[in-house]
Design a protein around this motif. Sequence first.
Motif, PDB file in Angstrom:
ATOM      1  N   VAL A  62       0.875  -1.182   0.000  1.00  0.00           N
ATOM      2  CA  VAL A  62       0.000   0.000   0.000  1.00  0.00           C
ATOM      3  C   VAL A  62       0.907   1.224   0.000  1.00  0.00           C
ATOM      4  N   ASP A  63       0.530   2.250  -0.748  1.00  0.00           N
ATOM      5  CA  ASP A  63       1.336   3.468  -0.827  1.00  0.00           C
ATOM      6  C   ASP A  63       1.138   4.361   0.395  1.00  0.00           C
ATOM      7  N   PHE A  64       2.202   5.076   0.767  1.00  0.00           N
ATOM      8  CA  PHE A  64       2.098   6.122   1.775  1.00  0.00           C
ATOM      9  C   PHE A  64       1.410   7.325   1.142  1.00  0.00           C
ATOM     10  N   THR A  65       0.595   8.025   1.918  1.00  0.00           N
ATOM     11  CA  THR A  65      -0.019   9.262   1.434  1.00  0.00           C
ATOM     12  C   THR A  65       0.978  10.409   1.596  1.00  0.00           C
ATOM     13  N   LEU A  66       0.721  11.507   0.926  1.00  0.00           N
ATOM     14  CA  LEU A  66       1.584  12.676   1.056  1.00  0.00           C
ATOM     15  C   LEU A  66       1.605  13.162   2.503  1.00  0.00           C
ATOM     16  N   ARG A  67       0.464  13.148   3.174  1.00  0.00           N
ATOM     17  CA  ARG A  67       0.390  13.553   4.578  1.00  0.00           C
ATOM     18  C   ARG A  67       1.293  12.669   5.437  1.00  0.00           C
TER      19      ARG A  67
END
Length: 69
Positions: A44-49
């Motif tokens: 799963v990708d990390f969000t920008l936040r």
Amino acid sequence: MRKKATAFPELEKQILIKNITKKKLAEALNITPVCLSRKLTGRVDFTLREVKILHEIFSDVSVEQLFNL
């Protein structure tokens, strides 16, 4: 038990250096430990936040280094 591969070895290294538990790191990111595990393995990708929060926690390392960019 087989050890899970990490997509972000430098981030994992910094977690160990700072002696931060993954549970505490997940709390700082406002996600579950299971979700953090999925992000660290690249499923799963990390969000920008989340990237911004990680950079605040590990401010002595660049985002590029943390995420092998």
